[in-house]
Motif scaffolding. Structure first.
Motif, PDB file in Angstrom:
ATOM      1  N   TYR A  95       5.412  32.742  12.024  1.00  0.00           N
ATOM      2  CA  TYR A  95       4.104  32.944  11.408  1.00  0.00           C
ATOM      3  C   TYR A  95       2.984  32.896  12.449  1.00  0.00           C
ATOM      4  O   TYR A  95       2.029  33.670  12.390  1.00  0.00           O
ATOM      5  N   ARG A  96       3.099  31.984  13.395  1.00  0.00           N
ATOM      6  CA  ARG A  96       2.032  31.784  14.387  1.00  0.00           C
ATOM      7  C   ARG A  96       2.626  31.802  15.791  1.00  0.00           C
ATOM      8  O   ARG A  96       2.762  30.783  16.458  1.00  0.00           O
ATOM      9  N   PRO A  97       3.006  32.992  16.281  1.00  0.00           N
ATOM     10  CA  PRO A  97       3.707  33.097  17.567  1.00  0.00           C
ATOM     11  C   PRO A  97       2.920  32.554  18.755  1.00  0.00           C
ATOM     12  O   PRO A  97       3.522  32.103  19.730  1.00  0.00           O
ATOM     13  N   GLU A  98       1.605  32.557  18.678  1.00  0.00           N
ATOM     14  CA  GLU A  98       0.829  32.048  19.809  1.00  0.00           C
ATOM     15  C   GLU A  98       0.970  30.537  19.989  1.00  0.00           C
ATOM     16  O   GLU A  98       0.737  30.017  21.077  1.00  0.00           O
ATOM     17  N   MET A 107       7.901  25.478  21.616  1.00  0.00           N
ATOM     18  CA  MET A 107       9.297  25.643  22.017  1.00  0.00           C
ATOM     19  C   MET A 107       9.495  25.324  23.497  1.00  0.00           C
ATOM     20  O   MET A 107      10.554  24.835  23.890  1.00  0.00           O
ATOM     21  N   GLY A 108       8.465  25.550  24.301  1.00  0.00           N
ATOM     22  CA  GLY A 108       8.540  25.144  25.707  1.00  0.00           C
ATOM     23  C   GLY A 108       8.693  23.638  25.830  1.00  0.00           C
ATOM     24  O   GLY A 108       9.487  23.144  26.644  1.00  0.00           O
ATOM     25  N   LEU A 109       7.943  22.896  25.031  1.00  0.00           N
ATOM     26  CA  LEU A 109       8.054  21.440  25.032  1.00  0.00           C
ATOM     27  C   LEU A 109       9.449  21.008  24.580  1.00  0.00           C
ATOM     28  O   LEU A 109      10.081  20.169  25.221  1.00  0.00           O
ATOM     29  N   TYR A 142      15.797  26.716  23.181  1.00  0.00           N
ATOM     30  CA  TYR A 142      14.664  26.760  22.255  1.00  0.00           C
ATOM     31  C   TYR A 142      13.778  27.949  22.602  1.00  0.00           C
ATOM     32  O   TYR A 142      12.750  27.815  23.245  1.00  0.00           O
ATOM     33  N   GLN A 143      14.218  29.114  22.161  1.00  0.00           N
ATOM     34  CA  GLN A 143      13.475  30.342  22.397  1.00  0.00           C
ATOM     35  C   GLN A 143      12.604  30.642  21.185  1.00  0.00           C
ATOM     36  O   GLN A 143      12.931  30.247  20.061  1.00  0.00           O
ATOM     37  N   ILE A 144      11.568  31.370  21.429  1.00  0.00           N
ATOM     38  CA  ILE A 144      10.692  31.779  20.346  1.00  0.00           C
ATOM     39  C   ILE A 144      11.448  32.755  19.445  1.00  0.00           C
ATOM     40  O   ILE A 144      12.040  33.710  19.941  1.00  0.00           O
ATOM     41  N   PRO A 145      11.466  32.498  18.125  1.00  0.00           N
ATOM     42  CA  PRO A 145      12.179  33.421  17.225  1.00  0.00           C
ATOM     43  C   PRO A 145      11.519  34.791  17.224  1.00  0.00           C
ATOM     44  O   PRO A 145      10.317  34.920  17.370  1.00  0.00           O
TER      45      PRO A 145
END
Length: 180
Positions: free
Chosen positions: A19-22, A28-30, A176-179
């Motif tokens: 919903y909020r990729p930004e 996910m980096g954390l 933990y990659q961004i979906p």
């Protein structure tokens, strides 16, 4: 049903990240650094800390998903994770060091100011390093945020434990990659 229209059918935090990729990248980096980055704690132990905090916060999605990851990574599997999540930190079927770190994580979960000199000394006495203590506190604090994010927007939770196991296998393989 989520409190807001997410525009997707993804469960838990995955739907929120899409919903909020930004905001997904930093979150996910954390998670990647905390749960998969360089550490003397195993990935399974760190996933167990995340699941322990999430279970204590009654965050069904995060407890199940990180519990499944911990179960896949720890030698004691699902039984070890279930016993840990069902009891007090002092009864967890893990090393004395990890029990002491779970105790600290549980204190952070309630209120970071509850972490005492005695709890830190107990962890050190069991062999925990300053970095392990630091990372445990940060994992616990981060998962309090993740739990409140997921539950605060009432994201859906899969009913089938196999979905969590499948998600865990993906996390273990790809991180933990961004979906997409």
């Amino acid at each position: 049903m989520a409190h807001i229209e997410l525009g997707n059918d993804l469960p838990g935090i995955r739907g929120l990240l899409a919903y909020r990729p930004e905001t997904a990248g930093p979150l996910m980096g954390l998670a990647e650094v905390l749960l998969r980055g360089d550490s003397s704690l195993s990935r399974g132990e760190r996933e167990l800390i995340a699941a322990y905090v999430s279970s204590g916060n009654d965050c069904e999605y995060c407890a199940a998903s990180h519990g499944a990851s911990a179960a896949a990574l720890l030698p004691g599997g699902a039984g070890q994770v279930e016993q840990t999540l069902a009891g007090a930190a002092c009864d967890a079927p893990v090393s004395a060091k990890v029990r002491a770190l779970l105790e600290i994580a549980g204190q952070v979960r309630v209120d970071g100011r509850l972490v005492s000199d005695e709890a830190v000394a107990a962890a050190r006495a069991e062999g925990a390093t300053d970095r392990e203590i630091h990372d445990t506190v940060l994992i616990a604090a981060a998962f309090c945020m993740f739990n409140r994010y997921v539950d605060g927007l009432a994201t859906p939770v899969p009913d089938d434990p196999a979905q969590h196991a499948m998600s865990a296998a993906h996390l273990i393989e790809h991180g933990y990659q961004i979906p997409r």
